[in-house]
Design an enzyme around this catalytic site. Structure first.
Site, PDB file in Angstrom:
ATOM      1  N   LYS A  19       8.524  -3.280  15.414  1.00  0.00           N
ATOM      2  CA  LYS A  19       8.964  -2.053  14.724  1.00  0.00           C
ATOM      3  C   LYS A  19       9.947  -1.270  15.597  1.00  0.00           C
ATOM      4  O   LYS A  19      10.928  -0.714  15.092  1.00  0.00           O
ATOM      5  CB  LYS A  19       7.755  -1.193  14.358  1.00  0.00           C
ATOM      6  CG  LYS A  19       6.940  -1.765  13.209  1.00  0.00           C
ATOM      7  CD  LYS A  19       7.501  -1.341  11.861  1.00  0.00           C
ATOM      8  CE  LYS A  19       6.798  -1.982  10.702  1.00  0.00           C
ATOM      9  NZ  LYS A  19       7.014  -1.341   9.421  1.00  0.00           N
ATOM     10  N   GLY A  63      -5.741  -3.983  22.677  1.00  0.00           N
ATOM     11  CA  GLY A  63      -4.490  -3.349  22.230  1.00  0.00           C
ATOM     12  C   GLY A  63      -4.662  -1.951  21.664  1.00  0.00           C
ATOM     13  O   GLY A  63      -3.686  -1.337  21.252  1.00  0.00           O
ATOM     14  N   TYR A  76       3.201  -6.092  16.988  1.00  0.00           N
ATOM     15  CA  TYR A  76       3.571  -5.351  15.773  1.00  0.00           C
ATOM     16  C   TYR A  76       4.445  -4.146  16.143  1.00  0.00           C
ATOM     17  O   TYR A  76       5.552  -3.962  15.615  1.00  0.00           O
ATOM     18  CB  TYR A  76       2.298  -4.919  15.037  1.00  0.00           C
ATOM     19  CG  TYR A  76       2.508  -3.837  14.026  1.00  0.00           C
ATOM     20  CD1 TYR A  76       3.308  -4.050  12.913  1.00  0.00           C
ATOM     21  CD2 TYR A  76       1.900  -2.588  14.183  1.00  0.00           C
ATOM     22  CE1 TYR A  76       3.508  -3.043  11.983  1.00  0.00           C
ATOM     23  CE2 TYR A  76       2.094  -1.581  13.260  1.00  0.00           C
ATOM     24  CZ  TYR A  76       2.901  -1.803  12.167  1.00  0.00           C
ATOM     25  OH  TYR A  76       3.101  -0.809  11.259  1.00  0.00           O
ATOM     26  N   TYR A 108       0.824  -1.220   0.000  1.00  0.00           N
ATOM     27  CA  TYR A 108       0.000   0.000   0.000  1.00  0.00           C
ATOM     28  C   TYR A 108       0.862   1.276   0.000  1.00  0.00           C
ATOM     29  O   TYR A 108       0.883   2.033  -0.974  1.00  0.00           O
ATOM     30  CB  TYR A 108      -0.935  -0.066   1.209  1.00  0.00           C
ATOM     31  CG  TYR A 108      -1.763   1.167   1.475  1.00  0.00           C
ATOM     32  CD1 TYR A 108      -2.373   1.878   0.439  1.00  0.00           C
ATOM     33  CD2 TYR A 108      -1.959   1.609   2.785  1.00  0.00           C
ATOM     34  CE1 TYR A 108      -3.147   2.996   0.701  1.00  0.00           C
ATOM     35  CE2 TYR A 108      -2.733   2.715   3.055  1.00  0.00           C
ATOM     36  CZ  TYR A 108      -3.324   3.418   2.017  1.00  0.00           C
ATOM     37  OH  TYR A 108      -4.077   4.518   2.282  1.00  0.00           O
TER      38      TYR A 108
END
Ligand code: UDP
Length: 331
Positions: free
Chosen positions: A145, A284, A141, A11
């Site tokens: 990162k 989350g 996630y 994307y």
């Protein structure tokens, strides 16, 4: 510049490639096409299908192509999936970056712009969030990162390498050229899910949580157009090319909208009633994420062009109307 874009069929990667080529740069793309789409690859880019975890493959690309800098989007990016399958995130995001950096160091490639995320902050201490605020991710996630950022930091320290990490807030919208846009499978993001209702693919939009400490009880996010993100990557690469030091920048509009406000704006843009159903909180989810992007504006000269949420949703709506099944062929 000859830029290697890892994840250039995804994307944000595909939008950055379009903007790089529009700016007259040469682009090489590496993508394993697991979540990216062949149709999203710019026809003028040189494309290698493969995985950044494959050292021999990466060495081959660096040997064949004379690369001036790398822009790195090749990572898994779904919060929910990261909680169910954390090791996939460690493998794809951390092991992938480790192999990439080994290959870059071996080939003397010394500049990288990296797509990071507001999920590195977790539940923020201050609003708007600044780059030196506490980082305490609430999901795997964001954790991977943040670890990737640290991998860049220590590698840059030990080797002749400089990096820019760009922490995006909520990426959304589509390229106004109508050729590329957002296509995730499964889709989990708010704006594309909302637009599935007027597109006849969903009866209502679920609102996750109505008891947050915000003006209407729903979560607040800072929505930033994908083309503005693309421009920030180009500016960050130029910054490194001009000798800029390694650094981290937030990318957002600095304005927060609640989930209900986003739905209301989509109703105005599409002219459809878009029914909404209030449901349980999603695990989350921090209640409010708003960026301070002053640093990117001052240091990189970044100047977002799509600050109006209506315009952002309008570009997304055009894309989803013309591509109701994303890049998949109809029927
Ligand atoms: N959200 C929602 N309904 C949905 C999808 C998302 O209410 O069907 C909410 C979600 O809880 C969050 C906001 O919309 O507060 C933005 O979620 P998204 O997944 O788009 O991005 P995130 O902020 O998680 O990166």
């Amino acid at each position: 510049m000859r830029i290697l874009v890892l994840g250039g069929a995804g994307y944000i990667g595909s939008h950055t490639v379009y903007e790089l080529i529009e700016a007259g740069e040469d682009v090489v793309i590496v993508d394993n096409l697991l979540t990216g789409f062949r149709e999203a690859i710019h026809p003028q880019a040189t494309f290698y299908e493969g995985d950044i975890r494959d050292r021999t493959f990466m060495d081959c690309v660096f040997e064949k192509e004379k690369i001036d800098g790398v822009i790195h989007f090749a990572a898994s990016s779904q919060v929910g999936e990261s909680m169910k399958d954390p090791l996939k995130y460690y493998s794809n995001n951390l092991c992938g970056t480790e192999t990439l950096l080994e290959s870059m160091v071996a080939h003397g490639i010394d500049k990288i712009v990296f797509s990071s995320t507001a999920a590195t902050y977790g539940e923020p201490e201050n609003i708007p969030i600044k780059e030196n605020d506490r980082t305490l991710p609430t999901n795997c996630y964001g954790e991977t990162k943040l670890s990737m950022e640290k991998m860049f930091k220590w590698t840059a320290n030990a080797h002749n390498l400089r990096y820019v990490s760009l922490r995006y807030f909520n990426a959304c919208g589509a390229h106004p050229n109508g050729k590329i846009g957002e296509a995730h499978s499964p889709e989990t993001h708010l704006i594309p899910l909302i637009l599935q209702v007027p597109n006849g693919q969903r009866e209502y939009i679920s609102v996750f949580g109505n008891d947050y400490d915000t003006k209407d009880g729903t979560c607040v996010r800072d929505y930033i157009h994908v083309n503005d993100l693309a421009q920030a990557h180009i500016l960050a690469m130029k910054y490194l090319m001009n000798g800029g030091e390694s650094d981290i920048f937030n990318l957002g509009n600095g304005v927060g909208f609640t989930v209900k406000e986003v739905i209301e704006t989509a109703r105005e843009v599409t002219g459809h009633p878009i029914p909404a159903k209030e449901e349980m909180r999603r695990s989350g989810d921090p209640s409010t994420l708003i960026a301070s992007s002053e640093k990117a504006k001052t240091v990189l000269g970044w100047n977002p062009q799509y600050a109006d949420l209506r315009v952002i949703i309008d570009t997304a709506w055009r894309w989803h109307q013309s591509h109701p099944n994303g890049y998949k062929i109809e029927g």
